[in-house]
Design an enzyme around this catalytic site. Structure first.
Site, PDB file in Angstrom:
ATOM      1  N   PRO A  85       0.819  -1.224   0.000  1.00  0.00           N
ATOM      2  CA  PRO A  85       0.000   0.000   0.000  1.00  0.00           C
ATOM      3  C   PRO A  85       0.849   1.269   0.000  1.00  0.00           C
ATOM      4  O   PRO A  85       0.371   2.333  -0.380  1.00  0.00           O
ATOM      5  CB  PRO A  85      -0.816  -0.104   1.291  1.00  0.00           C
ATOM      6  CG  PRO A  85      -0.802  -1.544   1.652  1.00  0.00           C
ATOM      7  CD  PRO A  85       0.511  -2.075   1.172  1.00  0.00           C
ATOM      8  N   GLU A 112       1.318  -8.254   8.629  1.00  0.00           N
ATOM      9  CA  GLU A 112       1.592  -6.817   8.724  1.00  0.00           C
ATOM     10  C   GLU A 112       2.567  -6.335   7.652  1.00  0.00           C
ATOM     11  O   GLU A 112       2.870  -5.148   7.569  1.00  0.00           O
ATOM     12  CB  GLU A 112       2.157  -6.469  10.105  1.00  0.00           C
ATOM     13  CG  GLU A 112       1.145  -6.576  11.231  1.00  0.00           C
ATOM     14  CD  GLU A 112       0.006  -5.581  11.091  1.00  0.00           C
ATOM     15  OE1 GLU A 112       0.280  -4.408  10.776  1.00  0.00           O
ATOM     16  OE2 GLU A 112      -1.150  -5.986  11.277  1.00  0.00           O
ATOM     17  N   ARG A 150       0.051  -9.142 -21.021  1.00  0.00           N
ATOM     18  CA  ARG A 150      -0.652  -8.669 -22.212  1.00  0.00           C
ATOM     19  C   ARG A 150       0.290  -7.998 -23.204  1.00  0.00           C
ATOM     20  O   ARG A 150      -0.018  -7.884 -24.389  1.00  0.00           O
ATOM     21  CB  ARG A 150      -1.757  -7.682 -21.827  1.00  0.00           C
ATOM     22  CG  ARG A 150      -2.912  -8.320 -21.071  1.00  0.00           C
ATOM     23  CD  ARG A 150      -3.960  -7.285 -20.719  1.00  0.00           C
ATOM     24  NE  ARG A 150      -4.529  -6.663 -21.915  1.00  0.00           N
ATOM     25  CZ  ARG A 150      -5.491  -7.186 -22.647  1.00  0.00           C
ATOM     26  NH1 ARG A 150      -6.000  -8.364 -22.336  1.00  0.00           N
ATOM     27  NH2 ARG A 150      -5.949  -6.544 -23.713  1.00  0.00           N
ATOM     28  N   ASP A 165      -6.618  -0.758 -25.848  1.00  0.00           N
ATOM     29  CA  ASP A 165      -7.042  -0.836 -24.457  1.00  0.00           C
ATOM     30  C   ASP A 165      -7.020   0.531 -23.803  1.00  0.00           C
ATOM     31  O   ASP A 165      -6.285   1.434 -24.210  1.00  0.00           O
ATOM     32  CB  ASP A 165      -6.107  -1.754 -23.652  1.00  0.00           C
ATOM     33  CG  ASP A 165      -6.363  -3.219 -23.952  1.00  0.00           C
ATOM     34  OD1 ASP A 165      -7.442  -3.537 -24.468  1.00  0.00           O
ATOM     35  OD2 ASP A 165      -5.471  -4.047 -23.664  1.00  0.00           O
TER      36      ASP A 165
END
Length: 384
Positions: A85, A112, A150, A165
């Site tokens: 994060p 954690e 991809r 895309d």
């Protein structure tokens, strides 16, 4: 392309690597993948890989030593990614960077997280797939692998489908429809049933612009406009703004590089105009540069050629009260008119004035005119 995943839960990836487009790419040898079980490098008879966080706050943390041993057991010099994060946001540009590395290792955290000493000494890039918290790095790893795979030639059936895309060229994708042509009172746009390839391409381009402006206008900072404009782009360069033939040559070639249709140079004096014309012929710039006796004649020529009144964007390097370049990019897509960037001269007849290309002194540009023009062209027509 080779991707290795280091994880405490290798069973997470079994179905992912055996099915779908990624699975078929692995089966065909287009994508090489390996999953390393972190517990194989754990400590003691219980293969311990985690311990309590120091400081008396938080839960379990993956230990540095098992992670280091797992990484050291690999061959080569891979690029190490840690989904976190705290990482930089995953974007299409980041995906392309990872693809260029050729050999990528994804270290999946859990609980954690992982010991910061391993992160600081062994991880090349912390990467976030969004501003939320998951229980582990396995799902982000799958997202990263799917996005990167991809780009491997042959993985997606039609290479052009990748180029169309969302985000590939900085814009969102167009709407897609399939059979039946009428569903619960909603019809497929007639143009998609017309068989007119040119009209279909034009509709798709317009829809990509519309969606991007409505949903993600922030993306325009990363997209080149040329393929999405209804009309062409031009650069107007009053001769008073340049001091040498070298500058004209440099600016003309920048225009060609960025797809600007013509460099327009108004020159009132006939003798001077003949001299500039000789330079153009000598430097083989005839396809890029067009001379006019006045600004008005140049504007009339563009209007006749494009069948529309040009949208004039002034930037002379001294007007700090103008709009930002990003605001002007949005306006260009909205107006559906040919665009003329006016590099100097009188801006009173311009539709909009752009703030100068500036550094710390935001009141003016200290760049030579050819450099400032190159920056402007790259902002509007460069690809990310």
């Amino acid at each position: 392309m080779k991707v290795t995943v280091i994880t405490a839960f290798p069973e997470f990836f079994r179905a992912f690597f055996e099915t779908s487009i990624v699975g078929r790419a692995v089966e065909r040898g287009l994508l090489e993948v390996d999953v390393v079980d972190l517990r194989d490098y754990g400590e003691g008879s219980y293969s311990k890989i985690d311990d309590y966080s120091f400081g008396g706050k938080g839960g379990m943390v993956l230990m540095a030593e098992p992670l280091a041993l797992a990484l050291e057991g690999l061959k080569g010099d891979p690029y190490v990614v840690y989904p976190s994060p705290q990482g930089v946001p995953l974007t299409q540009e980041t995906v392309e960077t990872l693809f260029s590395k050729g050999d990528v290792v994804i270290v999946c955290g859990h609980y954690e997280g992982i010991d910061e000493r391993f992160v600081s000494s062994r991880v090349d890039l912390e990467l976030s797939i969004g501003d939320y918290v998951l229980t582990g790095g396995e799902l982000p790893a799958m997202v990263i692998i799917d996005a990167v795979s991809r780009l491997v030639p042959g993985v997606v059936g039609k290479g052009r489908s990748v180029e169309e895309d969302s985000f590939f060229k900085g814009m969102l994708d167009t709407p897609h429809f399939t059979r039946p042509s009428s569903w619960r009172g909603q019809d497929v746009p007639d143009v998609l049933l017309s068989g007119n390839d040119g009209a279909i391409e034009d509709w798709r381009r317009r829809e990509a612009v519309r969606r991007t402006l409505e949903r993600r206008p922030d993306l325009l900072s990363r997209s080149g406009l040329l393929g999405y404009m209804d009309k062409n782009a031009f650069l107007m360069l009053p001769l008073s703004e340049v001091s040498s033939p070298w500058e004209i040559r440099s600016i003309a070639r920048s225009c060609g590089f960025y797809g600007v249709s013509k460099l327009l140079i108004p020159v009132e004096d006939r003798d001077t105009r003949d001299s500039v014309r000789s330079l153009i012929l000598r430097e083989d710039l005839g396809a890029l540069v067009k001379l006019f006796p006045s600004v008005a004649r140049a504007l009339r020529w563009v209007s006749d050629k494009e069948k529309a009144v040009p949208y004039m964007v002034g930037f002379n390097g001294f007007n700090s009260s103008g709009l930002s370049w990003l605001e002007i990019k949005r306006e260009i897509l909205k107006v559906s008119r040919p665009v003329i960037f006016m590099a100097g001269g009188d801006e009173k007849d311009c539709d909009v004035t752009m703030r100068p290309v500036a550094g710390d002194d935001r009141s003016r540009s200290a760049l030579p005119v050819q450099n400032a023009i190159s920056v402007v062209l790259d902002r509007f027509f460069g690809w990310r």
